[in-house]
Write a protein that holds these residues in place. Structure first.
Motif, PDB file in Angstrom:
ATOM      1  N   ALA A 257      -6.638 -14.399 -11.185  1.00 43.25           N
ATOM      2  CA  ALA A 257      -8.060 -14.744 -11.204  1.00 43.25           C
ATOM      3  C   ALA A 257      -8.838 -13.912 -10.198  1.00 43.25           C
ATOM      4  N   LEU A 258      -8.287 -13.726  -9.006  1.00 38.02           N
ATOM      5  CA  LEU A 258      -8.969 -12.949  -7.975  1.00 38.02           C
ATOM      6  C   LEU A 258      -9.079 -11.480  -8.365  1.00 38.02           C
ATOM      7  N   ILE A 259      -8.014 -10.933  -8.941  1.00 36.08           N
ATOM      8  CA  ILE A 259      -8.052  -9.536  -9.365  1.00 36.08           C
ATOM      9  C   ILE A 259      -9.096  -9.333 -10.455  1.00 36.08           C
ATOM     10  N   ASN A 260      -9.120 -10.242 -11.442  1.00 32.20           N
ATOM     11  CA  ASN A 260     -10.087 -10.105 -12.522  1.00 32.20           C
ATOM     12  C   ASN A 260     -11.511 -10.262 -12.014  1.00 32.20           C
ATOM     13  N   TYR A 261     -11.701 -11.127 -11.026  1.00 28.14           N
ATOM     14  CA  TYR A 261     -13.046 -11.375 -10.493  1.00 28.14           C
ATOM     15  C   TYR A 261     -13.561 -10.186  -9.674  1.00 28.14           C
ATOM     16  N   LYS A 269      -3.291  -4.310 -13.205  1.00 27.75           N
ATOM     17  CA  LYS A 269      -3.064  -5.512 -14.008  1.00 27.75           C
ATOM     18  C   LYS A 269      -4.161  -6.545 -13.774  1.00 27.75           C
ATOM     19  N   PHE A 270      -4.480  -7.268 -14.835  1.00 23.12           N
ATOM     20  CA  PHE A 270      -5.390  -8.428 -14.824  1.00 23.12           C
ATOM     21  C   PHE A 270      -6.868  -8.068 -14.676  1.00 23.12           C
ATOM     22  N   LYS A 271      -7.198  -6.808 -14.450  1.00 22.90           N
ATOM     23  CA  LYS A 271      -8.602  -6.465 -14.237  1.00 22.90           C
ATOM     24  C   LYS A 271      -9.445  -6.739 -15.477  1.00 22.90           C
ATOM     25  N   ASN A 272      -8.842  -6.595 -16.647  1.00 31.47           N
ATOM     26  CA  ASN A 272      -9.617  -6.759 -17.879  1.00 31.47           C
ATOM     27  C   ASN A 272      -8.972  -7.702 -18.881  1.00 31.47           C
ATOM     28  N   ASN A 273      -7.936  -8.415 -18.491  1.00 27.07           N
ATOM     29  CA  ASN A 273      -7.263  -9.298 -19.454  1.00 27.07           C
ATOM     30  C   ASN A 273      -6.838 -10.620 -18.809  1.00 27.07           C
ATOM     31  N   PHE A 274      -7.798 -11.313 -18.256  1.00 23.86           N
ATOM     32  CA  PHE A 274      -7.541 -12.636 -17.699  1.00 23.86           C
ATOM     33  C   PHE A 274      -8.708 -13.540 -18.070  1.00 23.86           C
ATOM     34  N   PRO A 275      -8.437 -14.796 -18.460  1.00 25.44           N
ATOM     35  CA  PRO A 275      -7.115 -15.390 -18.702  1.00 25.44           C
ATOM     36  C   PRO A 275      -6.552 -14.953 -20.048  1.00 25.44           C
ATOM     37  N   ASP A 276      -5.254 -15.055 -20.187  1.00 23.79           N
ATOM     38  CA  ASP A 276      -4.586 -14.609 -21.411  1.00 23.79           C
ATOM     39  C   ASP A 276      -3.378 -15.522 -21.649  1.00 23.79           C
ATOM     40  N   VAL A 277      -3.350 -16.183 -22.795  1.00 23.78           N
ATOM     41  CA  VAL A 277      -2.284 -17.132 -23.102  1.00 23.78           C
ATOM     42  C   VAL A 277      -0.921 -16.458 -23.167  1.00 23.78           C
ATOM     43  N   THR A 278      -0.894 -15.135 -23.340  1.00 23.57           N
ATOM     44  CA  THR A 278       0.387 -14.419 -23.433  1.00 23.57           C
ATOM     45  C   THR A 278       0.980 -14.096 -22.062  1.00 23.57           C
ATOM     46  N   HIS A 279       0.229 -14.297 -20.996  1.00 21.97           N
ATOM     47  CA  HIS A 279       0.767 -14.040 -19.665  1.00 21.97           C
ATOM     48  C   HIS A 279       1.759 -15.141 -19.294  1.00 21.97           C
ATOM     49  N   LYS A 280       3.004 -14.778 -19.152  1.00 24.16           N
ATOM     50  CA  LYS A 280       4.047 -15.772 -18.897  1.00 24.16           C
ATOM     51  C   LYS A 280       3.944 -16.382 -17.500  1.00 24.16           C
ATOM     52  N   GLY A 281       3.245 -15.718 -16.595  1.00 23.62           N
ATOM     53  CA  GLY A 281       3.187 -16.182 -15.217  1.00 23.62           C
ATOM     54  C   GLY A 281       2.458 -17.493 -15.021  1.00 23.62           C
ATOM     55  N   THR A 311     -17.995  -6.604  -7.385  1.00 18.92           N
ATOM     56  CA  THR A 311     -18.443  -7.987  -7.283  1.00 18.92           C
ATOM     57  C   THR A 311     -18.743  -8.401  -5.846  1.00 18.92           C
ATOM     58  N   GLU A 312     -19.857  -9.089  -5.650  1.00 20.44           N
ATOM     59  CA  GLU A 312     -20.139  -9.776  -4.393  1.00 20.44           C
ATOM     60  C   GLU A 312     -19.495 -11.167  -4.457  1.00 20.44           C
ATOM     61  N   TYR A 313     -19.328 -11.798  -3.309  1.00 19.06           N
ATOM     62  CA  TYR A 313     -18.765 -13.143  -3.303  1.00 19.06           C
ATOM     63  C   TYR A 313     -19.553 -14.044  -2.377  1.00 19.06           C
ATOM     64  N   SER A 314     -19.828 -15.248  -2.856  1.00 22.63           N
ATOM     65  CA  SER A 314     -20.429 -16.288  -2.032  1.00 22.63           C
ATOM     66  C   SER A 314     -19.479 -17.461  -1.980  1.00 22.63           C
ATOM     67  N   GLN A 315     -19.192 -17.947  -0.768  1.00 22.72           N
ATOM     68  CA  GLN A 315     -18.244 -19.055  -0.656  1.00 22.72           C
ATOM     69  C   GLN A 315     -18.811 -20.346  -1.226  1.00 22.72           C
ATOM     70  N   TYR A 316     -20.091 -20.345  -1.573  1.00 23.00           N
ATOM     71  CA  TYR A 316     -20.698 -21.519  -2.190  1.00 23.00           C
ATOM     72  C   TYR A 316     -20.591 -21.468  -3.716  1.00 23.00           C
ATOM     73  N   SER A 317     -20.014 -20.397  -4.247  1.00 20.63           N
ATOM     74  CA  SER A 317     -19.835 -20.254  -5.701  1.00 20.63           C
ATOM     75  C   SER A 317     -18.400 -19.835  -5.977  1.00 20.63           C
ATOM     76  N   PRO A 318     -17.461 -20.769  -6.073  1.00 20.50           N
ATOM     77  CA  PRO A 318     -16.051 -20.430  -6.281  1.00 20.50           C
ATOM     78  C   PRO A 318     -15.834 -19.622  -7.559  1.00 20.50           C
ATOM     79  N   VAL A 319     -14.759 -18.871  -7.571  1.00 20.86           N
ATOM     80  CA  VAL A 319     -14.343 -18.157  -8.778  1.00 20.86           C
ATOM     81  C   VAL A 319     -13.980 -19.187  -9.832  1.00 20.86           C
TER      82      VAL A 319
END
Length: 335
Positions: A257-261, A269-281, A311-319
Motif C-alpha cells: 500500500a505504501l509503495i503504491n501510494y 513492484k506494486f507501484k501500479n498494481n495494488f490492490p490485486d487479488v492475485t498477490h499471494k502476499g 505524492t505528498e502526505y498528511s498524517q491527518y489523511s491516512p493511506v
C-alpha cells in the motif's frame, strides 16, 4: 442525464461527483446511495499505524536500539545535507546553542538550534562536522550526531523525500530492517546516485514499526446487497479469525500500500498494481472479504515531513485503499 461517479460535480465545487453532491435528493434519479449499496451491513478494514519511528544515518544503523521495537518497514529518504557549523557553540544559562548548516554549495541555510543545558555537562567540542561531543568532566559524555540533534530539538520539520520503501519481516518475523539494510544493494546504489547527482543532499533511513487494528463499520440504513444471514455469517467469520498481530501478511499488504501510494523512484513492484487479488502476499484479506485497508503514518514524532516525487502526505489523511473496485463495492468510509 446520468452523471458518472468520477465526473466533475455539476454544482461547480471542482470536486468529483462521488465526493460532493451524489447524495443530494435532486440527483437520486442519477445515482442512489453513492451509486451502489453496501455489500454487508457490517464491513471491515485492516488498519495499520506506525507505533514507533526512528530516523538515522545509514552508517549509524547499528546504534539503533531494537530491544523494544521491531522495525520491519524501512524507507530510504533523500534529505538536505546537515552539518554543524564549526565553532558555533554558545553556552548560556539555560541552554546551549549550536548552528546547523543545510546544504553544502548552493541554497545554503544556517539554523540555530537550542539544546537544554544539563548540569553534568561541562565541556563541548566538535568531533567532526557531523558529531558534537558533550563532555561530562569524568572522561565521558554524549555524542550527538547532527541528524539526531535536528530531529530532537529543531523547531522546524526536516523534509524527507522517500525514494525507496522495503520490508524484511521474513516468513516468520525472523529478520528486522537493520539486518536487511546491512547488505542492501539498492541502498548502496541510492547513496552513490545521490552523492554523484548533488552533494547538497544525503541519505537518511526511517525505520517504522506498525501495529494492526480491525476497523468495523455497521450501517443498515439504506440496505445492503446480501441477505441478513449472509451478513451475519460474514461478520462471524471475520471476528472469529485469529487476533490481529504483526505477521508477514500484514507487513506485505502495508508495504504494498505504501509503495503504491508514494510510488518511490527506486521501487518497481506494486507501484501500479495494488490492490490485486492475485498477490499471494495478502490473500487473507480477500478470503475474508475485507472492504478496505488503511495505513496511518506519524512522521511528526521524529520531526520530519515525508513525501515522494509523486505524492505528498498528511498524517491527518491516512493511506486508504478499497480491496475491490468502487464500482463493485461501496467504501465503508462513505456515509
Amino acid at each position: 442525464m446520468k452523471i458518472k461517479r468520477n465526473a466533475s460535480c455539476p454544482c461547480g465545487s471542482g470536486k468529483k461527483f462521488k465526493n460532493c453532491c451524489i447524495n443530494d435528493p435532486k440527483h437520486s434519479p442519477t445515482q442512489l446511495n453513492n451509486g451502489i449499496a453496501r455489500k454487508y451491513m457490517s464491513e471491515f478494514a485492516l488498519h495499520t499505524w506506525s507505533s514507533q519511528v526512528t530516523i538515522v544515518y545509514p552508517k549509524l544503523l547499528e546504534t539503533v536500539d531494537v530491544s523494544k521495537s521491531a522495525y520491519h518497514i524501512y524507507m530510504i529518504n533523500k534529505i538536505k545535507r546537515l552539518t554543524y557549523v564549526e565553532d558555533s557553540i554558545k553556552v548560556l544559562d539555560t541552554h546551549v546553542e549550536v548552528q546547523v548548516k543545510h546544504g553544502t554549495t548552493s541554497d545554503i541555510k544556517i539554523e540555530t538550534i537550542k539544546i537544554p543545558l544539563h548540569e553534568k555537562i561541562v565541556g563541548y567540542e566538535f568531533e567532526s562536522d557531523k558529531i558534537l561531543l558533550l563532555k561530562d568532566g569524568y572522561g565521558g559524555g554524549l555524542k550527538l550526531d547532527v541528524l539526531w540533534l535536528y530531529s530532537s530539538f529543531s523547531p522546524k520539520s526536516l523534509e524527507c523525500e522517500i525514494v525507496y520503501i522495503g520490508q524484511s519481516y521474513g516468513k516468520m518475523g525472523d529478520r528486522d530492517a537493520l539486518k536487511r539494510l546491512k547488505s542492501h544493494e539498492t541502498l548502496q546504489k541510492v547513496m552513490a546516485d545521490i552523492l554523484y547527482d548533488d552533494i547538497n543532499y544525503e541519505i537518511a533511513i526511517t525505520l517504522w514499526e506498525f501495529t494492526p487494528r480491525l476497523l468495523q463499520s455497521i450501517d443498515g440504513r439504506s440496505g445492503y446487497q446480501v441477505t441478513e444471514n449472509e451478513d451475519i455469517q460474514h461478520m462471524q467469520k471475520v471476528l472469529s479469525a485469529p487476533p490481529l498481530i504483526i505477521d508477514n501478511q500484514i507487513i506485505n499488504i502495508t508495504e504494498a500500500a505504501l509503495i503504491n501510494y508514494f510510488k518511490p523512484k527506486y521501487n518497481d513492484k506494486f507501484k501500479n498494481n495494488f490492490p490485486d487479488v492475485t498477490h499471494k502476499g495478502y490473500t487473507f484479506y480477500y478470503d475474508y472479504d475485507y472492504n478496505a485497508i488503511t495505513v496511518e503514518l506519524d512522521p511528526s514524532c521524529v520531526n520530519i515531513e515525508i513525501h515522494s516525487k509523486h505524492t505528498e502526505y498528511s498524517q491527518y489523511s491516512p493511506v486508504e485503499y478499497l480491496l475491490n473496485s468502487e464500482e463493485k463495492r461501496k467504501s465503508m468510509f462513505i456515509l
